[in-house]
Design an enzyme around this catalytic site. Structure first.
Site, mmCIF file in Angstrom:
data_model
loop_
_atom_site.group_PDB
_atom_site.id
_atom_site.type_symbol
_atom_site.label_atom_id
_atom_site.label_comp_id
_atom_site.label_asym_id
_atom_site.label_seq_id
_atom_site.Cartn_x
_atom_site.Cartn_y
_atom_site.Cartn_z
ATOM 1 C CE LYS A 124 16.001 15.546 -14.497
ATOM 2 N NZ LYS A 124 16.620 16.122 -15.581
ATOM 3 C CG ASP A 134 10.801 18.172 11.694
ATOM 4 O OD1 ASP A 134 10.994 17.346 12.496
ATOM 5 O OD2 ASP A 134 11.258 19.261 11.980
ATOM 6 C CG ASN A 170 18.595 19.107 7.660
ATOM 7 O OD1 ASN A 170 19.776 19.021 7.955
ATOM 8 N ND2 ASN A 170 17.604 18.171 7.700
ATOM 9 C CB ILE A 201 13.791 9.031 15.629
ATOM 10 C CG1 ILE A 201 13.553 8.830 14.275
ATOM 11 C CG2 ILE A 201 14.999 7.810 16.224
ATOM 12 C CD1 ILE A 201 15.092 9.069 13.107
ATOM 13 C CG PHE A 233 21.285 17.928 19.886
ATOM 14 C CD1 PHE A 233 21.887 16.654 20.763
ATOM 15 C CD2 PHE A 233 22.374 19.065 19.729
ATOM 16 C CE1 PHE A 233 23.064 16.674 20.997
ATOM 17 C CE2 PHE A 233 23.415 18.761 20.009
ATOM 18 C CZ PHE A 233 23.822 17.783 20.743
ATOM 19 C CE LYS A 289 11.865 20.633 19.454
ATOM 20 N NZ LYS A 289 12.627 21.395 18.774
ATOM 21 C CE LYS A 319 10.211 15.889 20.177
ATOM 22 N NZ LYS A 319 11.068 15.738 18.861
HETATM 23 O O1 PMT Z 1 25.488 18.394 12.047
HETATM 24 P P1 PMT Z 1 26.269 19.927 12.147
HETATM 25 O O2 PMT Z 1 26.509 20.634 10.830
HETATM 26 O O3 PMT Z 1 27.431 19.685 13.039
HETATM 27 O O4 PMT Z 1 25.198 20.770 13.102
HETATM 28 C C1 PMT Z 1 24.673 20.414 14.227
HETATM 29 C C2 PMT Z 1 22.980 20.587 14.556
HETATM 30 C C3 PMT Z 1 22.837 21.710 14.389
HETATM 31 C C4 PMT Z 1 22.354 19.708 13.421
HETATM 32 C C5 PMT Z 1 22.880 19.854 15.918
HETATM 33 O O5 PMT Z 1 23.418 20.442 16.770
HETATM 34 C C6 PMT Z 1 21.352 19.820 16.227
HETATM 35 O O6 PMT Z 1 20.697 20.770 16.884
HETATM 36 N N1 PMT Z 1 20.823 18.519 15.925
HETATM 37 C C7 PMT Z 1 19.237 18.399 15.972
HETATM 38 C C8 PMT Z 1 18.558 19.177 14.739
HETATM 39 C C9 PMT Z 1 17.102 19.090 14.866
HETATM 40 O O7 PMT Z 1 16.479 18.484 13.923
HETATM 41 O O8 PMT Z 1 16.442 19.922 15.908
HETATM 42 P P2 PMT Z 1 14.935 19.618 15.949
HETATM 43 O O9 PMT Z 1 14.732 20.707 17.226
HETATM 44 O O10 PMT Z 1 14.212 20.080 14.861
HETATM 45 O O11 PMT Z 1 14.643 18.345 16.748
HETATM 46 C C10 PMT Z 1 14.416 17.935 17.869
HETATM 47 C C11 PMT Z 1 14.986 16.531 18.063
HETATM 48 O O12 PMT Z 1 14.088 15.602 17.617
HETATM 49 C C12 PMT Z 1 16.246 16.274 17.669
HETATM 50 O O13 PMT Z 1 17.021 15.356 18.672
HETATM 51 C C13 PMT Z 1 16.106 15.459 16.436
HETATM 52 O O14 PMT Z 1 17.127 14.434 16.335
HETATM 53 C C14 PMT Z 1 14.672 14.749 16.787
HETATM 54 N N2 PMT Z 1 14.070 14.139 15.973
HETATM 55 C C15 PMT Z 1 13.333 15.112 14.834
HETATM 56 C C16 PMT Z 1 12.484 14.818 14.130
HETATM 57 C C17 PMT Z 1 12.040 13.528 13.861
HETATM 58 N N3 PMT Z 1 11.180 13.180 12.897
HETATM 59 N N4 PMT Z 1 12.764 12.742 14.558
HETATM 60 C C18 PMT Z 1 13.657 12.864 15.703
HETATM 61 O O15 PMT Z 1 14.106 12.071 16.219
#
Ligand code: PMT
Length: 402
Positions: free
Chosen positions: A289, A279, A210, A307, A323, A337, A341
């Site tokens: 390949k 995700d 991403n 996580i 986040f 969330k 969570k």
């Molecule tokens: O890295 P930059 O370019 O500076 O950009 C910053 C950012 C936009 C990436 C950052 O500010 C941000 O939003 N990070 C979270 C991105 C994200 O995956 O959001 P989400 O809404 O899909 O996930 C929610 C939370 O679950 C996040 O804390 C993520 O770390 C966590 N997660 C998601 C999937 C997974 N399998 N395990 C996780 O822990």
């Protein structure tokens, strides 16, 4: 406002080629609002003329211990009392050895011996000199006495060799000095931060990923360090330099990030999940390949393990900050969330806009926790990180004082 405003910094410059970087350091300290007086050893004057420091600091440069005129103007005791902090940059191996033993045969070492304020060193020397047991022993002894050590950093050296021994960059030293002077809201805390994207292999040369650059997470790591925390940064693949003082753990896939973060989480007080973890990942990654024979192809994906949710539900979980990256209904999705969570706090950003979010220099956050919320308006990720770390430390302290 910078903590450096109005602070008296005595900058000691010893004799190494990195002394030229101390000119820029002087400029940055002055720009940040501090008053700088430079003291040079005789050897340092072979690398940079005192006049350069005089012009940049706006103050006379002190050179001699036994100069009767200088002793009358501002002697070594007065200089030691004038300073709020003594910063020696660069600090040579020779100067560190002197400091350890307490030799005061020239002005700078005499000032250090008379000092009652924090002393911070930014060592700079050849990599073999740094790794020599004598220097390592001196560094450990000085650090044990409470003298701060900034770096050295790793990389190419003026002598043509490569390794640990470069002086930290002026901007990094400036930030670290603020940490020494500042109110340390996360003193004594350990903070685990995940940052950047993950890469999910399709075959040995292709992967799903991403747009995360890691900037938000890396700025948070620096802000937490500046707030006095010990920081572990678990980072996906990015092209950023990590904060020198962070313990960096590099990972690639969501599965690797899961193992690293979940393994470390209970050893930390706070976890901040900034990483954009995939995700979904391919169920199988081809060993060879994949050839482009077919007109179309399907890749079957499977959900990765969450996580953040795993950490937030550990029996002795750290204070957990998630986040949320949303394109719409930012607050309501983030609140869901937070609740589902079982997080302590959520920081939500709108993504997919020209400003803020992924790979941008700026960001804006809506931050929510049980019983409170705060909007952090669009600003540089550096500023947003400082504001978020302050919110986290306030809420973390409030939770642990009850
Ligand atoms: O890295 P930059 O370019 O500076 O950009 C910053 C950012 C936009 C990436 C950052 O500010 C941000 O939003 N990070 C979270 C991105 C994200 O995956 O959001 P989400 O809404 O899909 O996930 C929610 C939370 O679950 C996040 O804390 C993520 O770390 C966590 N997660 C998601 C999937 C997974 N399998 N395990 C996780 O822990």
């Amino acid at each position: 406002m910078s903590i450096l405003v109005g602070k008296h910094i005595l900058l000691g410059v010893t004799g190494g080629i990195a002394a030229y970087k101390s000119c820029e350091l002087t400029r940055q300290l002055v720009l940040a609002g501090s008053s700088v007086r430079v003291v040079m050893t005789r050897a340092a004057t072979s690398f940079v003329a005192p006049l350069s420091f005089q012009a940049l600091s706006g103050n006379p440069v002190s050179l001699e211990l036994l100069d009767s005129e200088e002793e009358l103007a501002m002697g070594h005791i007065q200089l030691a009392r004038w300073a709020d902090l003594i910063l020696i940059a660069p600090a040579t191996a020779d100067f560190m050895a002197k400091l350890r033993v307490g030799i005061a045969d020239e002005l700078l070492s005499a000032i250090c011996l008379a000092a009652l304020v924090p002393i911070v060193l930014a060592p700079a020397m050849n990599q073999a000199m740094w790794s020599n047991p004598a220097t390592q022993d001196n560094a450990a002894c000085l650090s044990g006495r409470g003298i701060g050590l900034l770096g050295p950093a790793e990389g190419g050296q003026a002598c043509g060799e490569t390794g640990l021994g470069r002086m930290m960059e002026p901007a990094d030293i400036c930030r670290a000095v603020q940490k020494y002077l500042g109110k340390k809201s996360l003193s004594g805390c350990s903070v685990l931060i995940s940052a950047g994207p993950t890469r999910e292999a399709i075959d040995p040369v292709r992967y799903l990923t991403n747009r995360s650059s890691g900037k938000m997470g890396y700025h948070l790591a620096q802000a937490a360090i500046d707030a006095g925390a010990k920081v572990t940064l678990v980072s996906g693949p990015v092209s950023l330099l990590p904060p020198v003082e962070a313990n960096l753990v590099r990972v690639e896939s969501a599965a690797e990030m899961f193992d690293a973060v979940v393994g470390l989480a209970t050893h930390h007080d706070i976890y901040i999940g900034t990483a954009a973890v995939a995700d979904y990942a391919p169920i199988v990654a081809a060993n060879e390949k994949i050839k482009k024979n077919a007109e179309s192809m399907d890749i079957r994906l499977t959900r990765t393990r969450d996580i953040l949710a795993t950490v937030a539900n550990l029996p002795s979980k750290p204070y957990t900050v998630g986040f949320a990256a949303e394109t719409d209904q930012v607050e309501s999705y983030a609140l869901a969330k937070l609740k589902n969570k079982r997080l302590d706090m959520i920081a939500a950003n709108r993504v997919g806009q020209p400003q803020g979010g992924f790979d941008s220099e700026e960001n804006a956050l809506w931050v929510g926790w049980n019983g409170g919320e705060k909007k952090l308006t669009m600003a540089s990720k550096h500023v947003i990180a400082i504001q978020l770390i302050e919110l986290i430390s306030e809420n973390y302290r409030a939770k642990h004082s009850t």
